[in-house]
Design an enzyme around this catalytic site. Structure first.
Site, PDB file in Angstrom:
ATOM      1  CG  ASP A 263       3.278  -4.945   9.044  1.00  0.00           C
ATOM      2  OD1 ASP A 263       1.926  -5.119   8.938  1.00  0.00           O
ATOM      3  OD2 ASP A 263       3.385  -6.822   9.739  1.00  0.00           O
ATOM      4  CE  LYS A 285       2.352  -9.118   5.048  1.00  0.00           C
ATOM      5  NZ  LYS A 285       0.737  -8.802   5.225  1.00  0.00           N
ATOM      6  CG  MET A 398       1.169  -0.737  -1.088  1.00  0.00           C
ATOM      7  SD  MET A 398       0.307  -2.993  -0.693  1.00  0.00           S
ATOM      8  CE  MET A 398      -1.212  -1.893  -0.942  1.00  0.00           C
ATOM      9  N   GLY A 427       6.637   8.391   4.189  1.00  0.00           N
ATOM     10  CA  GLY A 427       6.172  10.039   4.944  1.00  0.00           C
ATOM     11  C   GLY A 427       5.617   9.939   6.863  1.00  0.00           C
TER      12      GLY A 427
HETATM   13  C1  LIG Z   1       0.839  -2.718   3.024  1.00  0.00           C
HETATM   14  S1  LIG Z   1       0.105  -0.898   2.780  1.00  0.00           S
HETATM   15  C2  LIG Z   1       0.005  -1.052   4.496  1.00  0.00           C
HETATM   16  C3  LIG Z   1      -1.251   0.226   4.646  1.00  0.00           C
HETATM   17  C4  LIG Z   1      -1.595   0.236   5.945  1.00  0.00           C
HETATM   18  N1  LIG Z   1      -2.647   0.187   6.749  1.00  0.00           N
HETATM   19  C5  LIG Z   1      -1.761   2.438   6.184  1.00  0.00           C
HETATM   20  O1  LIG Z   1      -3.138   1.945   6.957  1.00  0.00           O
HETATM   21  O2  LIG Z   1      -1.318   3.390   5.863  1.00  0.00           O
HETATM   22  C6  LIG Z   1       1.246  -0.489   2.503  1.00  0.00           C
HETATM   23  C7  LIG Z   1       1.865   0.743   1.809  1.00  0.00           C
HETATM   24  O3  LIG Z   1       1.327   1.814   2.605  1.00  0.00           O
HETATM   25  C8  LIG Z   1       1.686   2.909   1.968  1.00  0.00           C
HETATM   26  N2  LIG Z   1       2.734   3.932   3.433  1.00  0.00           N
HETATM   27  C9  LIG Z   1       2.488   3.262   4.381  1.00  0.00           C
HETATM   28  N3  LIG Z   1       3.432   3.819   4.806  1.00  0.00           N
HETATM   29  C10 LIG Z   1       3.941   5.026   4.312  1.00  0.00           C
HETATM   30  C11 LIG Z   1       4.893   6.174   4.773  1.00  0.00           C
HETATM   31  N4  LIG Z   1       5.578   6.063   6.051  1.00  0.00           N
HETATM   32  N5  LIG Z   1       4.806   6.829   3.674  1.00  0.00           N
HETATM   33  C12 LIG Z   1       5.148   6.728   2.368  1.00  0.00           C
HETATM   34  N6  LIG Z   1       4.334   5.837   1.860  1.00  0.00           N
HETATM   35  C13 LIG Z   1       3.676   5.226   2.631  1.00  0.00           C
HETATM   36  C14 LIG Z   1       2.830   2.751   0.611  1.00  0.00           C
HETATM   37  O4  LIG Z   1       2.082   2.731  -0.614  1.00  0.00           O
HETATM   38  C15 LIG Z   1       2.803   1.552   1.287  1.00  0.00           C
HETATM   39  O5  LIG Z   1       3.319   0.587   0.115  1.00  0.00           O
END
Ligand SMILES: C[S@@+](CC[C@H](N)C(=O)[O-])C[C@H]1O[C@@H](n2cnc3c(N)ncnc32)[C@H](O)[C@@H]1O
Length: 476
Positions: A263, A285, A398, A427
């Site tokens: 991803d 995506k 998101m 983060g």
């Molecule tokens: C499709 S979701 C995936 C979440 C992922 N499966 C999880 O458990 O963290 C994507 C969203 O997760 C959040 N996200 C994922 N990694 C992040 C990071 N390193 N810092 C901040 N937000 C993050 C954001 O809100 C991003 O838009």
């Protein structure tokens, strides 16, 4: 390269072993002999706590005297103690140590004088014990601490269930021999089996029944040497960004993969940990324009597995938290593809910890809600009324584009405009940015600081704990 010592594994079951000394070092050596099933005699005028523990549990025979060759020979000749197979001297009386050493040399009994390599015929290595799998580490007596450091690393790499795995393989050895007639065929069979899902089923999930089915199925499929077998898929949570937050299991499976689908949120450093020859396919995506539609990704996994490949599907955070992992798993089940899911550290856990505050706290929040700020068309909207009254720490994934709705939705349903809000952008990565405000300033903060995804919006009183948890109150 030459060997200073020959590593061998001795069968000491019911064999006499002698230890001179009753202190802590002697007790630790006695413990190894006991674990190996030896009959342990200890000669020492007094016993320390640890050796006493062995005595109280009937693990040793204690002779409460000071060692002397004369006394030992008399005892041996009277049949009170058999000639030992191995001897350890661990006393702080060097004259005794040397007398023990001289006695053993004369009798041809291997001896180890603790911490004195020049008086050692054998050394006891640091061991990683997954009986019957045993890994021994030695530095030839040069640095026992280094041996322990290496042992500690190995402890993390070798799953606790490898003993169970070895036992199961042993049970099927004859059957495999009877089914696959050639040595090359058997080697290939075992290698295939041991680089697949089977290992994890036994070693880490304790799922021996399912593992046995896999073994039997693989055996049935292995009629022809090199025959194509079905591959498998690992849905691996790669964590939120910092590559160190990947789990050992995730890493182990990643390193077995022939193909890696990854991803946008997966850190390049994690991808680098895959085998060099593994094919890497980007299936990231982007919001609004899906580089690869979800259905195509799932189908790609199925097709690759049907070609016999081991497919690692790397996902940011956790596969089952806003990761669409379940949809992928569903198609795998429909197509009879073996798979397993490796949980990852989800963004909520990683980001809050790296931003310096917890998600729950006895005084501030007893529960957490993980909420998607990106609603699928047709899906029921976010229940702001419930959230506003819940007392939950709210973590919006998101949510940046919908921040206006989040802010007004929560305030309209009674959440205080002064409720602390944190936005964590990127983060746990080197470029992490943490912005703090309060609910009524959420949108203006995003605009003023030009905050972009990936970012988490966290709402709740727990954020105020950050002040207390940062030495000197300094923040980035
Ligand atoms: C499709 S979701 C995936 C979440 C992922 N499966 C999880 O458990 O963290 C994507 C969203 O997760 C959040 N996200 C994922 N990694 C992040 C990071 N390193 N810092 C901040 N937000 C993050 C954001 O809100 C991003 O838009």
């Amino acid at each position: 390269m030459s060997l200073d010592y020959l590593p061998i594994f001795l069968n000491l079951k019911q064999q006499p072993c002698l230890i001179i000394g009753g202190g802590a070092v002697a007790a630790r050596k006695a413990d190894l002999f006991i674990q190996a099933g030896a009959v342990v005699d200890v000669i020492a005028p007094e016993l320390g706590n640890e050796m006493n523990f062995h005595l109280e549990h009937d693990k040793i025979n204690w002779h409460p005297v000071k060692f002397s060759v004369l006394w030992l020979e008399q005892l041996e000749s009277l049949g009170g103690i058999p000639q030992p197979k191995l001897v350890i001297s661990a006393t702080d009386d060097q004259a005794v140590n040397l007398a023990v050493y001289a006695y053993c040399q004369q009798k041809g009994i291997p001896v180890n004088v603790a911490d004195q390599t020049k008086y050692c015929d054998f050394i006891l290595p640091a061991i990683v014990n997954r009986n019957p799998v045993i890994i021994a580490v030695s530095t030839g007596g040069r640095s026992p601490v280094l041996a322990r450091v290496i042992k500690a690393r190995l402890e993390t790499l070798v799953p606790a269930g490898y003993g169970r795995l070895a036992n199961l393989l042993g049970q099927y050895r004859d059957q495999v021999k009877a089914t696959i007639s050639t040595l090359v065929g058997r080697k290939l069979f075992w290698e295939n089996l041991l680089s697949g899902l089977f290992v994890d089923k036994v070693a880490t999930s304790n799922d021996t029944k399912e593992a046995e089915q896999l073994l039997v199925q693989a055996l049935a499929e292995h009629n022809v040497v090199g025959q194509q077998t079905t591959g498998e898929v690992y849905l691996i949570g790669a964590g939120p960004g910092d590559p160190d937050l990947m789990t050992f299991k995730g890493l182990r499976l990643l390193q077995q993969a022939d193909v890696v689908l990854y991803d946008r949120l997966v850190a390049p450093e994690i991808l680098d940990m895959a085998r060099r020859e593994a094919e890497r396919i980007y299936v990231g995506k982007k919001d609004k324009h899906h580089a690869v539609p979800q259905q195509d990704i799932s189908q790609m996994m199925v097709d690759l597995a049907k070609q016999g490949k081991k497919v690692a599907r790397l996902k940011g955070g956790d596969p089952y938290i806003f990761g669409r992992g379940a949809e992928e798993a569903e198609l795998l089940v429909e197509n009879n593809i073996p798979y397993q899911v490796v949980p990852g550290i989800t963004a909520a856990a990683g980001c809050s910890a790296y931003a310096g505050f917890p998600l729950t706290h006895r005084d501030y929040a007893q529960s957490v809600a993980l909420v998607t700020g990106h609603q699928q068309a047709g899906a029921a909207g976010i229940d702001y009324a419930r959230l506003a009254q819940s007392g939950d720490t709210m973590v919006f994934y998101m949510g940046i584009k919908n921040a206006q709705k989040i802010q007004s939705g929560l305030m309209e349903h009674g959440l205080s405009p002064q409720t602390p809000v944190a936005i964590i952008e990127n983060g746990t990565k080197a470029n992490q940015r943490v912005s703090i405000s309060q609910l009524d300033g959420l949108v203006s903060m995003i605009e003023a600081e030009v905050i972009k995804p990936p970012a988490l919006i966290i709402v709740g009183e727990v954020i105020s704990v950050r002040e207390k948890l940062t030495p000197g109150g300094q923040h980035d």
